[in-house]
Design a protein around this motif. Structure first.
Motif, mmCIF file in Angstrom:
data_model
loop_
_atom_site.group_PDB
_atom_site.id
_atom_site.type_symbol
_atom_site.label_atom_id
_atom_site.label_comp_id
_atom_site.label_asym_id
_atom_site.label_seq_id
_atom_site.Cartn_x
_atom_site.Cartn_y
_atom_site.Cartn_z
ATOM 1 N N PHE A 182 11.750 -3.394 0.561
ATOM 2 C CA PHE A 182 11.146 -2.362 1.217
ATOM 3 C C PHE A 182 10.516 -2.626 1.934
ATOM 4 N N GLY A 183 10.448 -3.494 2.314
ATOM 5 C CA GLY A 183 9.763 -4.259 4.289
ATOM 6 C C GLY A 183 10.579 -3.723 5.734
ATOM 7 N N HIS A 184 12.064 -3.296 4.664
ATOM 8 C CA HIS A 184 13.352 -2.712 5.502
ATOM 9 C C HIS A 184 13.082 -1.658 5.961
ATOM 10 N N LEU A 185 12.595 -0.987 4.594
ATOM 11 C CA LEU A 185 12.599 0.337 4.524
ATOM 12 C C LEU A 185 14.289 1.105 3.995
ATOM 13 N N SER A 186 14.359 0.019 3.325
ATOM 14 C CA SER A 186 15.967 0.199 2.981
ATOM 15 C C SER A 186 15.976 1.203 0.883
ATOM 16 N N VAL A 187 15.285 1.148 0.772
ATOM 17 C CA VAL A 187 15.192 2.206 -0.123
ATOM 18 C C VAL A 187 14.225 3.414 -0.690
ATOM 19 N N CYS A 188 13.020 3.544 -0.304
ATOM 20 C CA CYS A 188 12.822 5.155 -0.378
ATOM 21 C C CYS A 188 13.540 5.791 0.484
ATOM 22 N N LYS A 189 13.366 6.576 0.656
ATOM 23 C CA LYS A 189 13.983 8.012 1.805
ATOM 24 C C LYS A 189 12.997 7.929 2.786
ATOM 25 N N SER A 190 11.478 8.377 2.545
ATOM 26 C CA SER A 190 10.476 8.008 2.734
ATOM 27 C C SER A 190 10.143 6.436 4.352
ATOM 28 N N SER A 191 9.957 6.451 5.036
ATOM 29 C CA SER A 191 9.300 5.817 5.625
ATOM 30 C C SER A 191 7.779 5.104 4.823
ATOM 31 N N ARG A 192 7.089 6.298 5.208
ATOM 32 C CA ARG A 192 6.226 5.761 4.591
ATOM 33 C C ARG A 192 5.682 5.231 3.378
ATOM 34 N N TRP A 193 6.009 6.233 2.021
ATOM 35 C CA TRP A 193 6.762 5.338 1.192
ATOM 36 C C TRP A 193 7.470 3.266 0.794
ATOM 37 N N ASN A 194 7.956 3.124 1.878
ATOM 38 C CA ASN A 194 8.774 2.035 1.470
ATOM 39 C C ASN A 194 7.623 1.170 2.297
ATOM 40 N N HIS A 195 6.780 1.173 3.266
ATOM 41 C CA HIS A 195 6.104 1.428 3.718
ATOM 42 C C HIS A 195 3.996 0.060 2.199
ATOM 43 N N LEU A 196 4.492 1.601 1.777
ATOM 44 C CA LEU A 196 3.487 1.253 0.244
ATOM 45 C C LEU A 196 3.311 0.724 -0.490
ATOM 46 N N VAL A 197 4.487 0.878 -0.597
ATOM 47 C CA VAL A 197 4.963 0.234 -2.041
ATOM 48 C C VAL A 197 5.464 -1.372 -1.290
ATOM 49 N N HIS A 198 5.781 -1.521 0.055
ATOM 50 C CA HIS A 198 5.863 -3.230 0.290
ATOM 51 C C HIS A 198 4.414 -3.547 0.237
ATOM 52 N N LYS A 199 4.020 -2.517 0.439
ATOM 53 C CA LYS A 199 2.214 -3.721 0.896
ATOM 54 C C LYS A 199 1.992 -3.843 -0.738
ATOM 55 N N PHE A 200 2.019 -3.151 -1.686
ATOM 56 C CA PHE A 200 1.650 -3.238 -3.404
ATOM 57 C C PHE A 200 2.763 -4.923 -3.609
ATOM 58 N N VAL A 201 4.261 -4.705 -3.082
ATOM 59 C CA VAL A 201 4.660 -5.954 -3.851
ATOM 60 C C VAL A 201 4.592 -7.305 -3.277
ATOM 61 N N ILE A 202 4.102 -7.103 -1.805
ATOM 62 C CA ILE A 202 4.304 -8.302 -1.312
ATOM 63 C C ILE A 202 2.307 -8.892 -1.427
ATOM 64 N N GLY A 203 1.615 -7.832 -1.240
ATOM 65 C CA GLY A 203 0.382 -8.863 -1.601
ATOM 66 C C GLY A 203 0.076 -8.375 -3.136
ATOM 67 N N HIS A 204 0.781 -7.638 -3.629
ATOM 68 C CA HIS A 204 0.202 -8.093 -5.466
ATOM 69 C C HIS A 204 1.305 -8.658 -6.018
ATOM 70 N N LEU A 205 2.435 -8.804 -6.233
ATOM 71 C CA LEU A 205 2.961 -9.617 -6.474
ATOM 72 C C LEU A 205 3.526 -10.987 -6.017
ATOM 73 N N LYS A 206 3.409 -10.707 -4.617
ATOM 74 C CA LYS A 206 3.339 -12.119 -3.867
ATOM 75 C C LYS A 206 2.317 -12.776 -3.482
ATOM 76 N N GLY A 207 0.990 -11.828 -3.178
ATOM 77 C CA GLY A 207 0.169 -12.408 -2.763
ATOM 78 C C GLY A 207 -0.145 -12.920 -1.216
ATOM 79 N N ALA A 208 0.336 -11.643 -0.317
ATOM 80 C CA ALA A 208 1.375 -12.480 0.820
ATOM 81 C C ALA A 208 0.857 -11.056 1.636
ATOM 82 N N SER A 209 0.782 -11.285 3.265
ATOM 83 C CA SER A 209 0.663 -9.573 4.158
ATOM 84 C C SER A 209 1.481 -9.191 4.250
ATOM 85 N N ALA A 210 1.560 -8.164 4.643
ATOM 86 C CA ALA A 210 2.669 -7.031 4.941
ATOM 87 C C ALA A 210 2.635 -6.914 6.633
#
Length: 436
Positions: A182-210
């Motif tokens: 998600f950080g590389h914008l390679s999943v969703c068509k929209s960059s905005r959605w990639n950024h949002l999901v990236h923040k969720f995965v790295i923040g809540h599943l990994k406990g790190a900072s996007a």
């Protein structure tokens, strides 16, 4: 020719005449507060805008005074949209007599690589298969649920705790590869959605900072294994890497640690002290209290064994394709050559793909960072053919061979500058010759 040094000097209009520049003029604007880049022969003054760049200010600064066309194309999935936002920064273009590539780059290689990218786009290699990433997320959540159920039903005995730690380490490692997608914008068509999901995965599943990830990782991709530009080879005087840095540290007598024994503490230091502490360092220096709280709360109650296994997993996978490769100062190479000299692949297998999050295709990932990872195998034969055509070395190793190279690399540090033997003297002689 010349002139137009400030953004306000630009003449606008569809039929307007822009200033024209030589490469020599462009290359004068490389310092903080005065930075120009060239993209598709157009000259942009990004001196002030770098502070608002979503990918961070340093990544553009690394290309100041250079042709950034290949990096621009590689990092942005929606090029028309980005070009629209770049219009106010346009101050001119290269003179007609100037080549499109700077610093004697191979124009034919650059053109063939551009054609390869267009071919891969036409073949659908940049299109995502949503089911792949849904299944990947599903197996992460399944591992987490199984771990929680084991604790719920069987308690915290030693055997059960060990099993739970393995399951959690596996889930967390796989979540790391998912946030990377998600950080590389390679999943969703929209960059905005990639950024949002990236923040969720790295923040809540990994406990790190996007923000921390973006700040460091895109610099790494922009200039891999380049001192002062790739933060992954900036070890804060804890480690030395490559063949150049140990000799430099030896000449300057920079001996913060016993580097000749680095092979004994490299993996412990990198895995235990590196990943999470770098996040904390970023949070403190950026005054990001929210991320700091999230990181520490994520650590609460997490078994030490899980952290240890996950950290080692992360370090071995991320280092095996870069650390044994060439690490040096800026050489101003074209995109293909720069990425190939700093990366190598690990042979494909179902296990290797899963274990490394498809980063066993590190070459293809670095060349096309927005390509969904399930398509790397399709791009690999074309990349190899292009490398063969121009004599660019395309390295592929076994997983065992790659791990062995990391150990061999650290063990060989003794002969690269921190033991005053014949090997050091020869390295020192070559180093001084290069300086003169």
């Amino acid at each position: 020719m010349g002139g137009g040094g400030q953004q306000t000097d630009r003449i606008t209009g569809t039929n307007a005449r822009f200033s024209t520049y030589t490469w020599e003029e462009v290359q004068k604007h490389t310092k903080s507060g005065d930075q120009w880049i060239v993209v598709e022969r157009k000259v942009y003054n990004v001196s002030q805008w770098v502070k608002r760049h979503p990918g961070g200010l340093r990544i553009i600064g690394h290309y100041a005074g250079e042709d950034a066309t290949e990096a621009f194309t590689a990092f942005h999935p929606d090029l028309p949209l980005v070009r629209k936002y770049m219009k106010p920064l346009l101050i001119g273009e290269l003179e007609a007599s100037e080549p499109s590539q700077d610093r004697q780059k191979n124009a034919a290689l650059v053109e063939d690589f551009r054609a390869l990218r267009e071919r891969l786009e036409a073949e659908g290699c940049f299109k995502t298969q949503p089911l792949f990433f849904l299944l990947h997320l599903g197996h992460i959540l399944l591992l987490e649920v199984i771990a929680l159920m084991l604790v719920w039903y069987f308690g915290t005995g030693w055997i059960n705790t060990a099993i739970v730690a393995v399951l959690m380490a596996t889930a967390q490692s796989q979540a790391g590869w998912l946030q990377h997608d998600f950080g590389h914008l390679s999943v969703c068509k929209s960059s905005r959605w990639n950024h949002l999901v990236h923040k969720f995965v790295i923040g809540h599943l990994k406990g790190a900072s996007a923000g921390w990830w973006n700040h460091r990782h895109f610099q790494h991709h922009a200039k891999p294994n380049v001192f002062k530009k790739d933060p992954d080879v900036n070890m804060l005087n804890m480690f030395v890497v490559g063949k150049v840095q140990p000799v430099e540290y030896g000449v300057k007598k920079v001996k913060h640690l016993p580097y000749n024994h680095q092979h004994k503490y490299f993996f412990f230091g990198k895995s235990v002290c590196g990943y999470r502490d770098l996040i904390l360092y970023f949070c403190v220096t950026q005054c990001n209290c929210e991320i700091l709280v999230r990181v520490k709360s994520h650590d609460c109650g997490v078994p030490v064994g899980r952290r240890f296994m996950e950290s080692h997993w992360f370090v071995w996978v991320t280092q095996m394709s870069h650390i044994p490769m060439n690490i040096d100062y800026e050489k101003h190479q074209d995109w293909l050559s720069m990425q190939l000299v700093a990366t190598c692949n690990i042979e494909q297998s179902a296990f290797n793909d899963w274990f490394s999050g498809h980063l066993n295709f590190q070459i293809e990932h670095h060349l096309f960072p927005t390509m969904p990872r399930h398509n790397y195998w399709r791009a690999a034969p074309h990349v190899r053919a292009l490398c063969d055509k121009y004599g660019v070395k395309y390295q592929e190793k076994t997983l065992y061979g790659a791990f062995a190279d990391i150990i061999r690399y650290n063990t060989n540090l003794k002969s690269h500058g921190f033991t005053f033997k014949k090997s050091f003297c020869s390295e020192l002689f070559l180093y001084n010759m290069k300086q003169h």
